[in-house]
Design a protein around this motif. Sequence first.
Motif, PDB file in Angstrom:
ATOM      1  N   ASN A 193      -0.923 118.164 -61.412  1.00 26.01           N
ATOM      2  CA  ASN A 193      -2.085 118.369 -62.289  1.00 26.01           C
ATOM      3  C   ASN A 193      -2.195 119.814 -62.798  1.00 26.01           C
ATOM      4  O   ASN A 193      -3.227 120.207 -63.342  1.00 26.01           O
ATOM      5  N   GLY A 194      -1.122 120.565 -62.614  1.00 24.41           N
ATOM      6  CA  GLY A 194      -1.061 121.896 -63.204  1.00 24.41           C
ATOM      7  C   GLY A 194      -1.856 122.960 -62.485  1.00 24.41           C
ATOM      8  O   GLY A 194      -2.061 124.050 -63.027  1.00 24.41           O
ATOM      9  N   THR A 239      -6.655 118.210 -71.208  1.00 24.87           N
ATOM     10  CA  THR A 239      -6.393 116.827 -71.637  1.00 24.87           C
ATOM     11  C   THR A 239      -5.630 116.061 -70.574  1.00 24.87           C
ATOM     12  O   THR A 239      -5.955 114.910 -70.258  1.00 24.87           O
ATOM     13  N   LEU A 240      -4.603 116.695 -70.011  1.00 21.10           N
ATOM     14  CA  LEU A 240      -3.808 116.058 -68.961  1.00 21.10           C
ATOM     15  C   LEU A 240      -4.681 115.688 -67.760  1.00 21.10           C
ATOM     16  O   LEU A 240      -4.588 114.571 -67.234  1.00 21.10           O
ATOM     17  N   ARG A 241      -5.535 116.616 -67.352  1.00 27.57           N
ATOM     18  CA  ARG A 241      -6.333 116.395 -66.146  1.00 27.57           C
ATOM     19  C   ARG A 241      -7.342 115.262 -66.313  1.00 27.57           C
ATOM     20  O   ARG A 241      -7.749 114.651 -65.329  1.00 27.57           O
ATOM     21  N   ARG A 242      -7.746 114.983 -67.549  1.00 25.53           N
ATOM     22  CA  ARG A 242      -8.632 113.832 -67.767  1.00 25.53           C
ATOM     23  C   ARG A 242      -7.900 112.515 -67.525  1.00 25.53           C
ATOM     24  O   ARG A 242      -8.543 111.483 -67.293  1.00 25.53           O
ATOM     25  N   SER A 243      -6.561 112.549 -67.570  1.00 19.07           N
ATOM     26  CA  SER A 243      -5.774 111.334 -67.326  1.00 19.07           C
ATOM     27  C   SER A 243      -5.317 111.229 -65.875  1.00 19.07           C
ATOM     28  O   SER A 243      -4.574 110.315 -65.519  1.00 19.07           O
ATOM     29  N   ILE A 244      -5.752 112.188 -65.046  1.00 24.25           N
ATOM     30  CA  ILE A 244      -5.371 112.219 -63.629  1.00 24.25           C
ATOM     31  C   ILE A 244      -6.632 112.304 -62.776  1.00 24.25           C
ATOM     32  O   ILE A 244      -7.418 113.243 -62.910  1.00 24.25           O
ATOM     33  N   GLY A 245      -6.855 111.313 -61.916  1.00 27.46           N
ATOM     34  CA  GLY A 245      -7.959 111.371 -60.961  1.00 27.46           C
ATOM     35  C   GLY A 245      -7.495 112.005 -59.666  1.00 27.46           C
ATOM     36  O   GLY A 245      -6.302 111.977 -59.340  1.00 27.46           O
ATOM     37  N   MET A 246      -8.427 112.587 -58.930  1.00 26.84           N
ATOM     38  CA  MET A 246      -8.069 113.283 -57.681  1.00 26.84           C
ATOM     39  C   MET A 246      -9.110 112.998 -56.625  1.00 26.84           C
ATOM     40  O   MET A 246     -10.314 113.123 -56.869  1.00 26.84           O
ATOM     41  N   ILE A 247      -8.661 112.583 -55.434  1.00 27.71           N
ATOM     42  CA  ILE A 247      -9.567 112.420 -54.299  1.00 27.71           C
ATOM     43  C   ILE A 247      -9.085 113.315 -53.158  1.00 27.71           C
ATOM     44  O   ILE A 247      -7.892 113.533 -52.990  1.00 27.71           O
ATOM     45  N   ASP A 261       3.973 111.036 -67.196  1.00 31.15           N
ATOM     46  CA  ASP A 261       4.047 110.072 -68.301  1.00 31.15           C
ATOM     47  C   ASP A 261       4.765 110.684 -69.499  1.00 31.15           C
ATOM     48  O   ASP A 261       4.344 110.529 -70.651  1.00 31.15           O
ATOM     49  N   GLY A 262       5.831 111.403 -69.215  1.00 29.92           N
ATOM     50  CA  GLY A 262       6.665 111.992 -70.251  1.00 29.92           C
ATOM     51  C   GLY A 262       6.227 113.352 -70.751  1.00 29.92           C
ATOM     52  O   GLY A 262       6.933 113.975 -71.546  1.00 29.92           O
ATOM     53  N   VAL A 263       5.065 113.841 -70.278  1.00 27.13           N
ATOM     54  CA  VAL A 263       4.551 115.135 -70.731  1.00 27.13           C
ATOM     55  C   VAL A 263       4.983 116.231 -69.767  1.00 27.13           C
ATOM     56  O   VAL A 263       4.801 116.116 -68.548  1.00 27.13           O
ATOM     57  N   ASP A 264       5.575 117.307 -70.307  1.00 29.01           N
ATOM     58  CA  ASP A 264       6.029 118.440 -69.499  1.00 29.01           C
ATOM     59  C   ASP A 264       4.816 119.286 -69.118  1.00 29.01           C
ATOM     60  O   ASP A 264       4.242 120.002 -69.948  1.00 29.01           O
ATOM     61  N   VAL A 265       4.405 119.205 -67.841  1.00 34.37           N
ATOM     62  CA  VAL A 265       3.196 119.893 -67.389  1.00 34.37           C
ATOM     63  C   VAL A 265       3.332 121.408 -67.562  1.00 34.37           C
ATOM     64  O   VAL A 265       2.392 122.091 -67.979  1.00 34.37           O
ATOM     65  N   GLY A 266       4.497 121.952 -67.282  1.00 38.24           N
ATOM     66  CA  GLY A 266       4.695 123.400 -67.353  1.00 38.24           C
ATOM     67  C   GLY A 266       4.636 123.969 -68.753  1.00 38.24           C
ATOM     68  O   GLY A 266       4.457 125.173 -68.922  1.00 38.24           O
ATOM     69  N   ALA A 267       4.782 123.102 -69.770  1.00 37.48           N
ATOM     70  CA  ALA A 267       4.778 123.577 -71.156  1.00 37.48           C
ATOM     71  C   ALA A 267       3.394 123.538 -71.792  1.00 37.48           C
ATOM     72  O   ALA A 267       3.232 123.949 -72.942  1.00 37.48           O
ATOM     73  N   LEU A 268       2.383 123.070 -71.057  1.00 36.05           N
ATOM     74  CA  LEU A 268       1.054 122.892 -71.629  1.00 36.05           C
ATOM     75  C   LEU A 268       0.247 124.188 -71.606  1.00 36.05           C
ATOM     76  O   LEU A 268       0.316 124.959 -70.636  1.00 36.05           O
ATOM     77  N   ASP A 269      -0.539 124.407 -72.667  1.00 38.13           N
ATOM     78  CA  ASP A 269      -1.504 125.496 -72.653  1.00 38.13           C
ATOM     79  C   ASP A 269      -2.790 125.003 -71.986  1.00 38.13           C
ATOM     80  O   ASP A 269      -2.850 123.871 -71.502  1.00 38.13           O
ATOM     81  N   GLU A 270      -3.833 125.824 -71.948  1.00 40.46           N
ATOM     82  CA  GLU A 270      -5.056 125.448 -71.235  1.00 40.46           C
ATOM     83  C   GLU A 270      -5.703 124.195 -71.831  1.00 40.46           C
ATOM     84  O   GLU A 270      -6.189 123.330 -71.098  1.00 40.46           O
TER      85      GLU A 270
END
Length: 354
Positions: free
Chosen positions: A62-63, A89-97, A75-84
Motif C-alpha cells: 500500500n505504499g 487512489t491506490l489506497r482506496r482500492s486496498i482495505g487494511m485491518i 493489479d498491474g499498477v507499479d506502486v513505486g512509480a506513483l506520486d502522492e
Amino acid sequence: MTTSSLSPMVSFTGVSKHFPASGSGAAFTALDGIDYSVAKGSITGIIGRSGAGKSTLIRLVNGLEHASNGKVLVDGVDVGALDEAGLRTLRRSIGMIFQHFNLLSSRTVFDNVALPLEIAGVGKAAIEKRVRPLLDLVGLDDKHARYPSELSGGQKQRIGIARALATEPKLLLSDEATSALDPETTQSILDLLKTINADLGLTVLLITHEMEVVKAVTSDVAVIDRGRIVESGRTFDVFTQPSHETTRALLSGLPGSKLPEALARNLKQSPSAGDRAVVRLTFFGATAERPLVSQLISSVGTEVNIIAGTIDEIGGEPYGSLVVAYAATPETSGRAERFFAENGLVTEVLGYVA
C-alpha cells in the motif's frame, strides 16, 4: 513464482528493502530478492517468525514503504512509480485491518466505518447506503450507535473489517488481525474473512505468525525467513509436505505434531541395538479415513506405539498427522517402508529412542 493459475492481484519481482543505519540501530536488510505473486480471488498467507520481514512486505503493497530494488505491482499498477495523488487512489482500492483495531474512541460504530468515505468526500446519503449493509454483513448493525469502549475485541475487529470494506476495495490486507483475540473469536473472524472472500470476490493477503490461522483460512501460503521467501505453494501442499526447515519448525507447534518433551530430549540420530524408530506419517484424502494403524501393525508384524496424532482439514481437504514408534530393525523398517509406499503416505524419520 506464482501461487495459482489465476492472474496476480499482487506481484513482487526482485524486491529488496534496505534500511540505513540510524541512531537506534545498524543498517539492515528487511527483504532480500522477493519474487512472489498473489492470485486474484485467493486468500494468501505470508507466515514467518518475528523479524522475518512480513510487516515490511505488506507495507510495500500500500505504499507505506518503498522498495529499495525491484517492483511491486497491485493489479498491474507499479506502486513505486506513483506520486502522492496516485498513492491515494491506490489506497482506496486496498482495505487494511490491524491487530489493535485502530478505531476512534470518540466516534460511534457507524461513524468509524463511515470515516474513509467522509475523507473521500462521499455524501451523507451515499454513506448511509454503504455503511448499514456493511454493518449487517459483519453482524453488528444493531450496534451502529455504540462506541468502541462498549464492544468486545471480536466486535471491534468486525468493525475494523467493515471500515476496511467501506471504499469497496479489491484487495484486503490483514496485519496480524487475530493475534489479540481468543481462539473462539479468532475462528469467527476467519469465518467472516472466508465469507467476504467468497461473496465479494475480494483478494485477501494476510500476514501472521500463527500456523493455525493459515491452516484455517488460506488457499495459498508463502513462508518468509530472514527477508527471503523460502517456501510457497498451495497451503495444503506446504502443510502436508514441507520442504524447508523453517516451515517444519513452524508446523511443529500445531496440535498432534509436537512430541512429548521427554521423548524429544532423548531422540538420537542413529539407532543402536534394541532402539525404536520414531516416524511421522502424513496422510490425506481418502487415506485419512482408513484404519492405518491396525493395518501397519499387521504389515510390520510387531507392536506399534502411537505417540501423537491429529485429524484435521486444510482448505476443506482431510489431513492427518501421526507419530508412531516401532522396532528399528532392518526387517521391521523394510516392511514399514513398503507399507508406507503402497498406501501413499508421506513419512519422516524423526530419530531413534532406546
